[in-house]
Design an enzyme around this catalytic site. Structure first.
Site, PDB file in Angstrom:
ATOM      1  N   ALA A  10       0.818  -1.222   0.000  1.00 17.88           N
ATOM      2  CA  ALA A  10       0.000   0.000   0.000  1.00 17.88           C
ATOM      3  C   ALA A  10       0.852   1.272   0.000  1.00 17.88           C
ATOM      4  O   ALA A  10       0.751   2.111  -0.904  1.00 17.88           O
ATOM      5  CB  ALA A  10      -0.933  -0.023   1.206  1.00 17.88           C
ATOM      6  N   ALA A  11       1.697   1.405   1.002  1.00 15.12           N
ATOM      7  CA  ALA A  11       2.473   2.648   1.132  1.00 15.12           C
ATOM      8  C   ALA A  11       3.507   2.745   0.020  1.00 15.12           C
ATOM      9  O   ALA A  11       3.661   3.800  -0.613  1.00 15.12           O
ATOM     10  CB  ALA A  11       3.153   2.694   2.505  1.00 15.12           C
ATOM     11  N   CYS A  42      -6.415  -6.218   3.133  1.00 13.92           N
ATOM     12  CA  CYS A  42      -7.673  -6.196   3.896  1.00 13.92           C
ATOM     13  C   CYS A  42      -8.683  -7.198   3.334  1.00 13.92           C
ATOM     14  O   CYS A  42      -9.617  -7.601   4.029  1.00 13.92           O
ATOM     15  CB  CYS A  42      -8.284  -4.803   3.857  1.00 13.92           C
ATOM     16  SG  CYS A  42      -7.080  -3.509   4.136  1.00 13.92           S
ATOM     17  N   ASP A 281       2.445   1.043   7.655  1.00 15.91           N
ATOM     18  CA  ASP A 281       2.263   0.342   8.926  1.00 15.91           C
ATOM     19  C   ASP A 281       3.491   0.384   9.844  1.00 15.91           C
ATOM     20  O   ASP A 281       3.374   0.113  11.035  1.00 15.91           O
ATOM     21  CB  ASP A 281       1.944  -1.138   8.657  1.00 15.91           C
ATOM     22  CG  ASP A 281       0.475  -1.373   8.330  1.00 15.91           C
ATOM     23  OD1 ASP A 281      -0.260  -0.386   8.165  1.00 15.91           O
ATOM     24  OD2 ASP A 281       0.076  -2.555   8.243  1.00 15.91           O
ATOM     25  N   ASN A 303      -1.829   4.109   2.673  1.00 15.45           N
ATOM     26  CA  ASN A 303      -1.914   4.668   1.319  1.00 15.45           C
ATOM     27  C   ASN A 303      -1.641   6.172   1.331  1.00 15.45           C
ATOM     28  O   ASN A 303      -0.925   6.693   0.488  1.00 15.45           O
ATOM     29  CB  ASN A 303      -3.296   4.399   0.717  1.00 15.45           C
ATOM     30  CG  ASN A 303      -3.389   2.995   0.148  1.00 15.45           C
ATOM     31  OD1 ASN A 303      -2.890   2.734  -0.939  1.00 15.45           O
ATOM     32  ND2 ASN A 303      -3.984   2.076   0.881  1.00 15.45           N
ATOM     33  N   TYR A 424     -32.160  12.103   5.365  1.00 15.87           N
ATOM     34  CA  TYR A 424     -33.290  11.304   5.878  1.00 15.87           C
ATOM     35  C   TYR A 424     -34.276  10.933   4.789  1.00 15.87           C
ATOM     36  O   TYR A 424     -34.747  11.786   4.035  1.00 15.87           O
ATOM     37  CB  TYR A 424     -34.048  12.060   6.984  1.00 15.87           C
ATOM     38  CG  TYR A 424     -35.427  11.471   7.207  1.00 15.87           C
ATOM     39  CD1 TYR A 424     -35.556  10.160   7.670  1.00 15.87           C
ATOM     40  CD2 TYR A 424     -36.586  12.177   6.892  1.00 15.87           C
ATOM     41  CE1 TYR A 424     -36.806   9.575   7.821  1.00 15.87           C
ATOM     42  CE2 TYR A 424     -37.849  11.603   7.046  1.00 15.87           C
ATOM     43  CZ  TYR A 424     -37.948  10.298   7.503  1.00 15.87           C
ATOM     44  OH  TYR A 424     -39.173   9.727   7.644  1.00 15.87           O
ATOM     45  N   TRP A 432     -35.050  11.489  13.040  1.00 16.97           N
ATOM     46  CA  TRP A 432     -33.956  11.841  13.960  1.00 16.97           C
ATOM     47  C   TRP A 432     -33.002  10.658  13.960  1.00 16.97           C
ATOM     48  O   TRP A 432     -33.236   9.654  14.613  1.00 16.97           O
ATOM     49  CB  TRP A 432     -34.484  12.102  15.371  1.00 16.97           C
ATOM     50  CG  TRP A 432     -35.287  13.359  15.452  1.00 16.97           C
ATOM     51  CD1 TRP A 432     -36.635  13.456  15.459  1.00 16.97           C
ATOM     52  CD2 TRP A 432     -34.773  14.693  15.525  1.00 16.97           C
ATOM     53  NE1 TRP A 432     -37.022  14.777  15.512  1.00 16.97           N
ATOM     54  CE2 TRP A 432     -35.880  15.558  15.561  1.00 16.97           C
ATOM     55  CE3 TRP A 432     -33.496  15.244  15.540  1.00 16.97           C
ATOM     56  CZ2 TRP A 432     -35.752  16.943  15.625  1.00 16.97           C
ATOM     57  CZ3 TRP A 432     -33.367  16.628  15.613  1.00 16.97           C
ATOM     58  CH2 TRP A 432     -34.486  17.469  15.651  1.00 16.97           C
TER      59      TRP A 432
HETATM   60  P1  FAD Z   1       2.526  -4.007   4.044  1.00 14.78           P
HETATM   61  O1  FAD Z   1       1.214  -4.260   3.408  1.00 14.78           O
HETATM   62  O2  FAD Z   1       2.910  -4.841   5.219  1.00 14.78           O
HETATM   63  O3  FAD Z   1       3.657  -4.137   2.934  1.00 14.78           O
HETATM   64  C1  FAD Z   1       5.012  -4.100   3.262  1.00 14.78           C
HETATM   65  C2  FAD Z   1       5.783  -4.848   2.193  1.00 14.78           C
HETATM   66  O4  FAD Z   1       7.159  -4.632   2.429  1.00 14.78           O
HETATM   67  C3  FAD Z   1       5.565  -6.370   2.252  1.00 14.78           C
HETATM   68  O5  FAD Z   1       5.129  -6.833   0.982  1.00 14.78           O
HETATM   69  C4  FAD Z   1       6.948  -6.923   2.583  1.00 14.78           C
HETATM   70  O6  FAD Z   1       7.237  -8.131   1.910  1.00 14.78           O
HETATM   71  C5  FAD Z   1       7.861  -5.806   2.098  1.00 14.78           C
HETATM   72  N1  FAD Z   1       9.144  -5.766   2.796  1.00 14.78           N
HETATM   73  C6  FAD Z   1       9.355  -5.695   4.120  1.00 14.78           C
HETATM   74  N2  FAD Z   1      10.684  -5.660   4.400  1.00 14.78           N
HETATM   75  C7  FAD Z   1      11.305  -5.696   3.200  1.00 14.78           C
HETATM   76  C8  FAD Z   1      12.681  -5.680   2.826  1.00 14.78           C
HETATM   77  N3  FAD Z   1      13.646  -5.593   3.734  1.00 14.78           N
HETATM   78  N4  FAD Z   1      12.984  -5.724   1.511  1.00 14.78           N
HETATM   79  C9  FAD Z   1      12.012  -5.786   0.557  1.00 14.78           C
HETATM   80  N5  FAD Z   1      10.699  -5.811   0.857  1.00 14.78           N
HETATM   81  C10 FAD Z   1      10.349  -5.758   2.171  1.00 14.78           C
HETATM   82  N6  FAD Z   1      -6.617  -2.200   7.233  1.00 14.78           N
HETATM   83  C11 FAD Z   1      -7.755  -1.489   7.188  1.00 14.78           C
HETATM   84  O7  FAD Z   1      -7.707  -0.262   7.196  1.00 14.78           O
HETATM   85  N7  FAD Z   1      -8.980  -2.115   7.118  1.00 14.78           N
HETATM   86  C12 FAD Z   1      -9.094  -3.462   7.087  1.00 14.78           C
HETATM   87  O8  FAD Z   1     -10.205  -4.007   7.006  1.00 14.78           O
HETATM   88  C13 FAD Z   1      -7.907  -4.239   7.154  1.00 14.78           C
HETATM   89  N8  FAD Z   1      -7.976  -5.579   7.132  1.00 14.78           N
HETATM   90  C14 FAD Z   1      -6.811  -6.305   7.156  1.00 14.78           C
HETATM   91  C15 FAD Z   1      -6.896  -7.684   7.143  1.00 14.78           C
HETATM   92  C16 FAD Z   1      -5.751  -8.452   7.169  1.00 14.78           C
HETATM   93  C17 FAD Z   1      -5.844  -9.938   7.168  1.00 14.78           C
HETATM   94  C18 FAD Z   1      -4.467  -7.806   7.185  1.00 14.78           C
HETATM   95  C19 FAD Z   1      -3.207  -8.634   7.206  1.00 14.78           C
HETATM   96  C20 FAD Z   1      -4.380  -6.426   7.211  1.00 14.78           C
HETATM   97  C21 FAD Z   1      -5.542  -5.663   7.194  1.00 14.78           C
HETATM   98  N9  FAD Z   1      -5.503  -4.274   7.227  1.00 14.78           N
HETATM   99  C22 FAD Z   1      -6.660  -3.551   7.212  1.00 14.78           C
HETATM  100  C23 FAD Z   1      -4.210  -3.550   7.315  1.00 14.78           C
HETATM  101  C24 FAD Z   1      -3.715  -3.104   5.947  1.00 14.78           C
HETATM  102  O9  FAD Z   1      -3.669  -4.211   5.098  1.00 14.78           O
HETATM  103  C25 FAD Z   1      -2.349  -2.469   6.114  1.00 14.78           C
HETATM  104  O10 FAD Z   1      -2.518  -1.273   6.832  1.00 14.78           O
HETATM  105  C26 FAD Z   1      -1.628  -2.177   4.811  1.00 14.78           C
HETATM  106  O11 FAD Z   1      -1.443  -3.324   4.036  1.00 14.78           O
HETATM  107  C27 FAD Z   1      -0.251  -1.594   5.137  1.00 14.78           C
HETATM  108  O12 FAD Z   1       0.461  -1.365   3.982  1.00 14.78           O
HETATM  109  P2  FAD Z   1       2.039  -1.146   4.026  1.00 14.78           P
HETATM  110  O13 FAD Z   1       2.439  -0.868   2.628  1.00 14.78           O
HETATM  111  O14 FAD Z   1       2.402  -0.153   5.064  1.00 14.78           O
HETATM  112  O15 FAD Z   1       2.653  -2.517   4.554  1.00 14.78           O
END
Ligand code: FAD
Length: 443
Positions: A10-11, A42, A281, A303, A424, A432
């Site tokens: 995501a990020a 998610c 995250d 995101n 509403y 309400w």
């Molecule tokens: P991540 O998605 O963790 O991605 C990080 C990536 O970095 C990974 O692919 C990893 O392999 C890679 N990485 C790490 N270290 C290295 C390295 N040294 N070298 C190369 N690559 C590396 N959020 C909500 O808001 N609502 C929801 O309903 C919700 N449901 C969820 C359900 C589940 C089952 C899960 C697991 C999460 C859920 N989330 C939800 C959380 C949401 O998915 C996360 O907030 C989001 O994916 C975070 O994105 P990110 O890019 O920060 O990290």
């Protein structure tokens, strides 16, 4: 300008897209240690439960599409070290088993969290899983084929979503939770009870106040969970006991880690080391209600932080506005949502908070299929400043939480909510609305 991004979900991918769009001349390279990028984690429980067609449906942008945008995506490449002074990262090509040194002008750490794996005996048994990414989901799916009994350890929102997915596959599900209630601290006790009731009514055997001591197995496969309250037999065990931010690379680079254990960043997503950014995250953010630094790892936050980092790394100017602690999850026929603070969280922070509870119907009672909705509204005594809301009700009714979230962003008061012109018509709301009734009662 060479922008290097570690982590492609995501990020990381939000940052890559933004940076490339703003500065097409920049070279943008994403290193992802896995095989998947840009997918909605998610949605993982919903593929397992059958509500989503397959794993590919979760992918927003394929590596090919990113490459067509001019972004270099290197799968199966793990960044193992950062030398901030030299402006280089060490990268392990996992397939070739080769290590290389890659230069950067700006580096983004978008490494996410990793699931906590408790220090129990025999966690290496087949049939023991966590759920963090698509390969985890695929492994669970394979294990569930032919299984009859599943034990889910952890009653947080991921455990709850998994319980629903397993029940949809007609499996018998036991949920073990150490705390006295499910749903952690996301909701106050009275609202956690409603979530538990829904789980139990849908056939989940919820056992709280239970501490897991280890796993049992036979011929390399898990056969059960040994808890202080006895043995729970299971063909599959899914451990969902929380996550921790992946900060090893940040530490290696000398980046400051905040009190929450996540990476400390300013509102431009800059870390304490010049040229190094972090998003998603693995980061802290500022809570707009308490003005404190918090670690609440969620999808929109990741995101948005990624976008902000992408703009700033590419030479633009963007700021992350902070969060108000909004969260939502589905529990079979119900939705549960919260924003701001619960009464318990406000108490812990020493705030003089007061709450009201209102139960109403999600729309006019005389219109067919009206169903109950429960709302707790919390405010600061004396000033009337809104502090938070919790809602439990049918799925369609629960996005109301966003009305309160919007007010919290502007430090709104109970009177502001009470005066709002909310939509509403009988199929959607009562004249309400339950939020207006709660605000009136609190005001
Ligand atoms: P991540 O998605 O963790 O991605 C990080 C990536 O970095 C990974 O692919 C990893 O392999 C890679 N990485 C790490 N270290 C290295 C390295 N040294 N070298 C190369 N690559 C590396 N959020 C909500 O808001 N609502 C929801 O309903 C919700 N449901 C969820 C359900 C589940 C089952 C899960 C697991 C999460 C859920 N989330 C939800 C959380 C949401 O998915 C996360 O907030 C989001 O994916 C975070 O994105 P990110 O890019 O920060 O990290």
């Amino acid at each position: 300008m060479r922008i290097v991004i570690v982590g492609g979900v995501a990020a990381g991918m939000s940052a890559a897209s933004r940076a490339k769009r703003l500065n097409p001349e920049a070279e943008v390279v994403v290193f992802e240690r896995g095989d998947w990028i840009s997918y909605g984690a998610c949605g993982l429980p919903y593929v397992l439960g059958g509500d989503v067609r397959d794993w590919d449906a979760l992918v927003a942008r394929t590596p090919e599409r990113m490459r067509a945008q001019g972004i270099a995506v290197r799968l199966q490449h793990e960044v193992t070290d950062v030398d901030a002074r030299a402006g280089t990262v060490t990268v392990l090509d996992r397939q070739a088993g080769r290590t290389s040194t890659e230069p950067f002008d700006r580096l983004l750490l978008a490494t996410g969290v990793s699931p906590i794996r408790p220090d129990w005996s025999r966690t290496d048994l087949q049939g023991v899983h966590v759920l963090k990414d698509i390969p985890d989901g695929q492994a669970i799916e394979a294990s569930l084929k032919g299984a009859k009994r599943v034990c889910i350890v952890g009653g947080g929102y991921i455990g709850i979503e998994l319980a629903e997915a397993c029940r949809a596959r007609n499996l018998s599900v036991v949920m073990l939770e150490k705390a006295p209630d499910v749903a952690g601290r996301a909701l106050d006790h009275e609202y956690r009870v409603r979530v538990r009731e829904e789980l139990e009514q849908r056939g989940v055997d919820v056992r709280t106040g239970v501490t897991v001591e280890g796993l049992t197995g036979k011929a390399g496969r898990v056969t059960g969970v040994q808890a202080d309250a006895g043995l729970v037999r299971a063909d599959v065990v899914i451990v969902a006991v929380g996550v921790k931010p992946q900060v090893e690379l940040a530490k290696a680079a000398g980046v400051r880690i905040g009190k929450t254990g996540a990476i400390a960043v300013n509102n431009r997503q800059e870390t304490s080391v010049p040229g190094l950014y972090a998003a998603g995250d693995n980061c802290e953010s500022t809570h707009r209600v308490t003005r404190r630094r918090v670690h609440i790892p969620l999808g929109l936050t990741a995101n948005r932080m990624g976008r902000v980092a992408g703009v700033n790394m590419a030479g633009g100017e963007a700021r992350f506005p902070g969060i108000v602690g909004t969260g939502i999850f589905k529990v079979f026929g119900l939705g549960a949502a919260r924003t701001g603070l619960t009464q318990a969280e406000a108490n812990d922070l020493g705030l003089n908070a007061v709450s009201v509870d209102v139960t109403s119907t999600d729309h006019a009672g005389y219109y067919f299929d009206a169903s109950p909705i429960h709302v707790r509204l919390t405010a600061e005594r004396g000033t009337g400043r809104l502090l938070g809301a919790q809602l439990v009700g049918c799925r369609e009714s629960i996005k109301r939480v966003d009305v309160v979230a919007a007010l919290l962003h502007g430090r709104g008061k109970v009177q502001d909510l009470a005066a709002m012109d909310l939509a509403y018509a009988p199929p959607f709301s009562s004249v309400w609305d339950v939020l207006l009734v709660a605000a009136d009662k609190l005001g």
